[in-house]
Scaffold this motif. Structure first.
Motif, PDB file in Angstrom:
ATOM      1  N   ASP A 148      12.812   2.028 -12.858  1.00 29.11           N
ATOM      2  CA  ASP A 148      13.258   1.929 -14.255  1.00 29.11           C
ATOM      3  C   ASP A 148      12.734   0.670 -14.955  1.00 29.11           C
ATOM      4  N   GLY A 149      11.920  -0.134 -14.251  1.00 29.68           N
ATOM      5  CA  GLY A 149      11.339  -1.338 -14.848  1.00 29.68           C
ATOM      6  C   GLY A 149      12.134  -2.605 -14.604  1.00 29.68           C
ATOM      7  N   PRO A 191       9.089   6.272  -5.014  1.00 30.84           N
ATOM      8  CA  PRO A 191       8.184   6.453  -6.161  1.00 30.84           C
ATOM      9  C   PRO A 191       8.470   5.469  -7.307  1.00 30.84           C
ATOM     10  N   GLY A 192       7.409   4.956  -7.901  1.00 32.76           N
ATOM     11  CA  GLY A 192       7.507   4.118  -9.091  1.00 32.76           C
ATOM     12  C   GLY A 192       7.954   2.694  -8.845  1.00 32.76           C
ATOM     13  N   LEU A 208       0.812  -1.220   0.000  1.00 27.03           N
ATOM     14  CA  LEU A 208       0.000   0.000   0.000  1.00 27.03           C
ATOM     15  C   LEU A 208       0.848   1.274   0.000  1.00 27.03           C
ATOM     16  N   HIS A 209       2.157   1.117   0.046  1.00 25.05           N
ATOM     17  CA  HIS A 209       3.084   2.264   0.107  1.00 25.05           C
ATOM     18  C   HIS A 209       2.734   3.177   1.280  1.00 25.05           C
TER      19      HIS A 209
END
Length: 128
Positions: A102-103, A76-77, A31-32
């Motif tokens: 960055d994936g 983030p991300g 859930l960050h």
């Protein structure tokens, strides 16, 4: 990806309590939201982090552990895919895949120990 794949080896009260603590711990990252961390972490908690290789850094005390895990949870991300949480008594093993902004991803495992209803030890390892 939120996935409930908790396996409890010994379905006793201690294992049940540990499983619930691990569920709440995993929710922090799913859930960050690190707001639950201070209630989950013992004052004497020790983390052996995955970085820097090969041995990782040691973080000792509730404040240091909350700070580290809060930073990871709110990056983030990024995201964690839970693969499995295995519980036996006061111990748990969490298998996961961490997706970076960055994936790219890395697979790893945390070896956890709970005492008196709080996390007292976490040792993190990654593949490769």
């Amino acid at each position: 990806m939120k996935q409930d794949s908790t396996i409890i080896l010994h379905p006793d009260d201690r294992s049940g309590q540990t499983a619930e603590i691990m569920r709440r711990f995993n929710d922090v990252f799913q859930l960050h939201d690190p707001s639950a961390l201070p209630d989950l972490i013992a004052e004497e908690c020790v983390i052996e982090n995955t970085a820097p290789a090969p041995d990782g850094a040691c973080h000792a005390g509730r404040e240091a552990c909350v700070e580290l895990w809060s930073a990871i949870a709110t990056q983030p991300g990024t995201r964690f895919d839970l693969e499995e949480t295995f519980v036996a008594g006061d111990r748990a093993t969490i298998r996961w895949r961490y997706w970076m902004a960055d994936g790219n991803s890395v697979r790893g495992v945390n070896l956890m120990r709970v005492q008196d209803g709080r996390i007292v030890e976490a040792m993190g390892y990654v593949k490769g």
